[in-house]
Design a protein around this motif. Structure first.
Motif, PDB file in Angstrom:
ATOM      1  N   ALA A 137       6.714  16.727  91.247  1.00 47.74           N
ATOM      2  CA  ALA A 137       7.703  16.049  92.075  1.00 47.74           C
ATOM      3  C   ALA A 137       8.086  14.683  91.428  1.00 47.74           C
ATOM      4  CB  ALA A 137       7.481  16.104  93.837  1.00 47.74           C
ATOM      5  N   ASP A 138       6.883  13.926  91.175  1.00 49.32           N
ATOM      6  CA  ASP A 138       7.200  12.669  90.587  1.00 49.32           C
ATOM      7  C   ASP A 138       8.031  12.550  89.252  1.00 49.32           C
ATOM      8  OD1 ASP A 138       6.085  11.403  92.740  1.00 49.32           O
ATOM      9  OD2 ASP A 138       4.197  11.164  92.058  1.00 49.32           O
ATOM     10  N   ASP A 139       7.458  13.498  88.358  1.00 46.15           N
ATOM     11  CA  ASP A 139       8.135  13.660  87.108  1.00 46.15           C
ATOM     12  C   ASP A 139       9.711  14.097  87.283  1.00 46.15           C
ATOM     13  OD1 ASP A 139       5.846  13.399  85.920  1.00 46.15           O
ATOM     14  OD2 ASP A 139       5.466  15.632  85.557  1.00 46.15           O
ATOM     15  N   VAL A 140       9.983  14.819  88.138  1.00 43.62           N
ATOM     16  CA  VAL A 140      11.423  15.391  88.441  1.00 43.62           C
ATOM     17  C   VAL A 140      12.017  14.073  88.986  1.00 43.62           C
ATOM     18  CG1 VAL A 140      13.127  16.709  89.747  1.00 43.62           C
ATOM     19  CG2 VAL A 140      11.010  17.607  88.697  1.00 43.62           C
ATOM     20  N   ALA A 141      11.628  13.458  89.860  1.00 44.27           N
ATOM     21  CA  ALA A 141      12.289  12.196  90.277  1.00 44.27           C
ATOM     22  C   ALA A 141      12.667  11.225  89.389  1.00 44.27           C
ATOM     23  CB  ALA A 141      11.309  11.598  91.489  1.00 44.27           C
ATOM     24  N   ASP A 142      11.567  10.799  88.530  1.00 39.92           N
ATOM     25  CA  ASP A 142      11.666   9.685  87.698  1.00 39.92           C
ATOM     26  C   ASP A 142      12.806  10.385  86.379  1.00 39.92           C
ATOM     27  OD1 ASP A 142       9.608   8.364  88.542  1.00 39.92           O
ATOM     28  OD2 ASP A 142       8.051   9.020  86.981  1.00 39.92           O
ATOM     29  N   TYR A 143      12.720  11.692  85.999  1.00 37.47           N
ATOM     30  CA  TYR A 143      13.738  12.187  85.115  1.00 37.47           C
ATOM     31  C   TYR A 143      15.189  11.982  85.858  1.00 37.47           C
ATOM     32  CZ  TYR A 143      16.282  15.509  82.199  1.00 37.47           C
ATOM     33  OH  TYR A 143      17.126  16.398  81.525  1.00 37.47           O
ATOM     34  N   ALA A 144      15.188  12.349  87.101  1.00 38.65           N
ATOM     35  CA  ALA A 144      16.561  12.155  87.723  1.00 38.65           C
ATOM     36  C   ALA A 144      16.986  10.777  87.751  1.00 38.65           C
ATOM     37  CB  ALA A 144      16.558  12.888  89.111  1.00 38.65           C
ATOM     38  N   ALA A 145      16.242   9.722  88.283  1.00 35.12           N
ATOM     39  CA  ALA A 145      16.470   8.529  88.357  1.00 35.12           C
ATOM     40  C   ALA A 145      16.878   7.888  87.061  1.00 35.12           C
ATOM     41  CB  ALA A 145      15.142   7.743  88.901  1.00 35.12           C
ATOM     42  N   GLU A 146      16.343   8.438  86.181  1.00 28.04           N
ATOM     43  CA  GLU A 146      17.043   7.785  84.689  1.00 28.04           C
ATOM     44  C   GLU A 146      18.213   8.240  84.289  1.00 28.04           C
ATOM     45  OE1 GLU A 146      14.277   9.337  81.749  1.00 28.04           O
ATOM     46  OE2 GLU A 146      12.715   8.164  82.399  1.00 28.04           O
ATOM     47  N   ARG A 147      18.880   9.302  85.112  1.00 25.90           N
ATOM     48  CA  ARG A 147      20.325   9.755  85.069  1.00 25.90           C
ATOM     49  C   ARG A 147      21.223   9.500  86.208  1.00 25.90           C
ATOM     50  NH1 ARG A 147      16.644  11.898  82.268  1.00 25.90           N
ATOM     51  NH2 ARG A 147      16.939  12.816  80.208  1.00 25.90           N
ATOM     52  N   GLY A 148      20.531   8.666  87.105  1.00 21.49           N
ATOM     53  CA  GLY A 148      21.564   7.991  88.013  1.00 21.49           C
ATOM     54  C   GLY A 148      21.396   8.569  89.376  1.00 21.49           C
ATOM     55  N   VAL A 149      20.440   9.678  89.653  1.00 18.78           N
ATOM     56  CA  VAL A 149      20.164  10.178  90.923  1.00 18.78           C
ATOM     57  C   VAL A 149      18.859   9.462  91.706  1.00 18.78           C
ATOM     58  CG1 VAL A 149      19.538  12.292  92.093  1.00 18.78           C
ATOM     59  CG2 VAL A 149      20.842  12.316  89.977  1.00 18.78           C
ATOM     60  N   PRO A 150      18.905   8.762  92.677  1.00 15.79           N
ATOM     61  CA  PRO A 150      18.024   8.229  93.461  1.00 15.79           C
ATOM     62  C   PRO A 150      16.797   9.270  93.531  1.00 15.79           C
ATOM     63  CG  PRO A 150      20.127   7.972  94.534  1.00 15.79           C
ATOM     64  CD  PRO A 150      20.413   8.930  93.593  1.00 15.79           C
ATOM     65  N   ALA A 151      15.694   8.590  93.368  1.00 18.80           N
ATOM     66  CA  ALA A 151      14.439   9.404  93.327  1.00 18.80           C
ATOM     67  C   ALA A 151      14.211  10.023  94.692  1.00 18.80           C
ATOM     68  CB  ALA A 151      13.085   8.438  93.039  1.00 18.80           C
ATOM     69  N   GLU A 152      14.468   9.571  95.964  1.00 17.56           N
ATOM     70  CA  GLU A 152      14.291  10.190  97.087  1.00 17.56           C
ATOM     71  C   GLU A 152      15.319  11.647  97.099  1.00 17.56           C
ATOM     72  OE1 GLU A 152      12.321  11.278 100.201  1.00 17.56           O
ATOM     73  OE2 GLU A 152      11.757   9.482  98.932  1.00 17.56           O
ATOM     74  N   ALA A 153      16.499  11.407  96.588  1.00 19.82           N
ATOM     75  CA  ALA A 153      17.611  12.506  96.616  1.00 19.82           C
ATOM     76  C   ALA A 153      16.737  13.479  95.797  1.00 19.82           C
ATOM     77  CB  ALA A 153      18.759  11.816  96.319  1.00 19.82           C
ATOM     78  N   ALA A 154      16.535  13.107  94.591  1.00 18.64           N
ATOM     79  CA  ALA A 154      15.997  14.235  93.641  1.00 18.64           C
ATOM     80  C   ALA A 154      14.759  15.141  94.462  1.00 18.64           C
ATOM     81  CB  ALA A 154      15.361  13.300  92.539  1.00 18.64           C
ATOM     82  N   ARG A 155      13.850  14.244  95.190  1.00 17.36           N
ATOM     83  CA  ARG A 155      12.930  14.908  95.860  1.00 17.36           C
ATOM     84  C   ARG A 155      13.477  16.008  96.997  1.00 17.36           C
ATOM     85  NH1 ARG A 155      10.441   9.979  94.750  1.00 17.36           N
ATOM     86  NH2 ARG A 155       8.437  10.221  93.480  1.00 17.36           N
ATOM     87  N   ASP A 156      14.567  15.481  97.707  1.00 18.77           N
ATOM     88  CA  ASP A 156      14.947  16.158  98.628  1.00 18.77           C
ATOM     89  C   ASP A 156      15.618  17.530  98.154  1.00 18.77           C
ATOM     90  OD1 ASP A 156      14.401  14.485 100.612  1.00 18.77           O
ATOM     91  OD2 ASP A 156      16.369  13.502 100.935  1.00 18.77           O
ATOM     92  N   LEU A 157      16.416  17.228  96.912  1.00 15.43           N
ATOM     93  CA  LEU A 157      16.975  18.617  96.313  1.00 15.43           C
ATOM     94  C   LEU A 157      16.076  19.690  95.614  1.00 15.43           C
ATOM     95  CD1 LEU A 157      19.553  16.381  94.516  1.00 15.43           C
ATOM     96  CD2 LEU A 157      20.139  18.114  96.017  1.00 15.43           C
ATOM     97  N   LEU A 158      14.598  18.908  95.178  1.00 15.43           N
ATOM     98  CA  LEU A 158      13.872  19.800  94.707  1.00 15.43           C
ATOM     99  C   LEU A 158      13.244  20.682  95.923  1.00 15.43           C
ATOM    100  CD1 LEU A 158      11.996  20.696  92.220  1.00 15.43           C
ATOM    101  CD2 LEU A 158      10.428  18.544  92.965  1.00 15.43           C
ATOM    102  N   GLU A 159      12.998  19.918  97.193  1.00 19.02           N
ATOM    103  CA  GLU A 159      12.543  20.785  98.302  1.00 19.02           C
ATOM    104  C   GLU A 159      13.512  21.873  98.482  1.00 19.02           C
ATOM    105  OE1 GLU A 159      11.949  19.603 102.717  1.00 19.02           O
ATOM    106  OE2 GLU A 159      11.042  18.120 101.330  1.00 19.02           O
ATOM    107  N   LYS A 160      14.957  21.513  98.594  1.00 15.00           N
ATOM    108  CA  LYS A 160      15.707  22.478  98.936  1.00 15.00           C
ATOM    109  C   LYS A 160      15.798  23.585  97.952  1.00 15.00           C
ATOM    110  CE  LYS A 160      19.056  19.151 101.309  1.00 15.00           C
ATOM    111  NZ  LYS A 160      20.242  18.430 101.141  1.00 15.00           N
TER     112      LYS A 160
END
Length: 177
Positions: A137-160
Motif C-alpha cells: 500500500a505504501d509503494d502504491v501511495a508513493d507511486y501515485a504521489a509522484e504522479r499528483g495523487v495524494p497518498a491518502e487518496a491512493a490508499r482509499d482507491l486501492l481499498e476500493k
C-alpha cells in the motif's frame, strides 16, 4: 394536472406535474425539497401549455413587464417561431455580450488539452499495481504521489479496488486481477 408553484427560499416559479400525487418537489433553481401540500400553487390547470403561459405571465408581472407580455404571442407560438427562424450559437453568444471568437479559441485549447490529458486517479493506482513488483500500500501511495495523487487518496482507491474485486491483497502485497 399541472400547477405553477413557487420556492419559499429563492422565489423561483416552476411547473409541477400532478402536485396531488407527489409528496415532495425539488426546486430546480436552488435544490430545496418542499412538501407539495405546503407549496403555494399560483395556478392549476389540466393543460400543460396553459400552465406554462400562466407561469410566463407571473414572471412578466414580477419583472414589471405585464404590458409587453400582453402584446406578445403565446409562449408556445414564440417557441415555434424561434424554431423556424432559429438563432445560431454565434448570434446568441454575441447577444449575451461575450466574444464568440474567444470562446471558440478556448474550446480548441480545451480539446487540444484533452488529447494529452493525464490519467485519472484510479488509472494511476492501477498503473502502479501493473508496473511495481510486489507493491505494498505504501509503494502504491508513493507511486501515485509522484504522479499528483495524494497518498491518502491512493490508499482509499486501492481499498476500493480490492473491495470491488479488481485487485487482491495477500500478506500486504497487492495485484490486479
Amino acid at each position: 394536472m399541472y400547477a405553477v408553484v413557487g420556492c419559499t427560499d429563492c422565489e423561483h416559479l416552476w411547473l409541477l406535474k400532478d402536485p396531488r400525487a407527489a409528496e415532495t418537489a425539488t426546486c430546480p433553481q436552488c435544490g430545496r425539497t418542499h412538501r407539495t401540500k405546503k407549496l403555494r400553487r399560483f395556478v392549476e390547470d389540466e393543460d400543460r401549455e396553459a400552465a406554462r403561459q400562466a407561469r410566463s405571465a407571473l414572471l412578466a408581472k414580477r419583472g414589471g413587464n405585464s404590458e409587453a407580455f400582453a402584446e406578445t404571442a403565446h409562449v408556445a407560438e414564440m417557441e415555434r417561431d424561434l424554431d423556424k427562424r432559429g438563432v445560431d450559437d454565434r448570434e446568441y453568444i454575441e447577444g449575451s455580450g461575450l466574444d464568440a471568437d474567444e470562446i471558440d479559441a478556448a474550446g480548441e485549447r480545451a480539446s487540444a488539452g484533452q488529447a494529452g490529458s493525464s490519467p485519472s486517479r484510479p488509472e494511476i493506482v492501477r498503473e502502479a499495481l501493473r508496473t511495481l513488483e510486489s507493491p505494498t500500500a505504501d509503494d502504491v501511495a508513493d507511486y501515485a504521489a509522484e504522479r499528483g495523487v495524494p497518498a491518502e487518496a491512493a490508499r482509499d482507491l486501492l481499498e476500493k479496488l480490492t473491495r470491488r474485486g479488481e485487485a487482491s491483497e495477500s500478506r500486504g502485497t497487492y495485484r490486479l486481477l
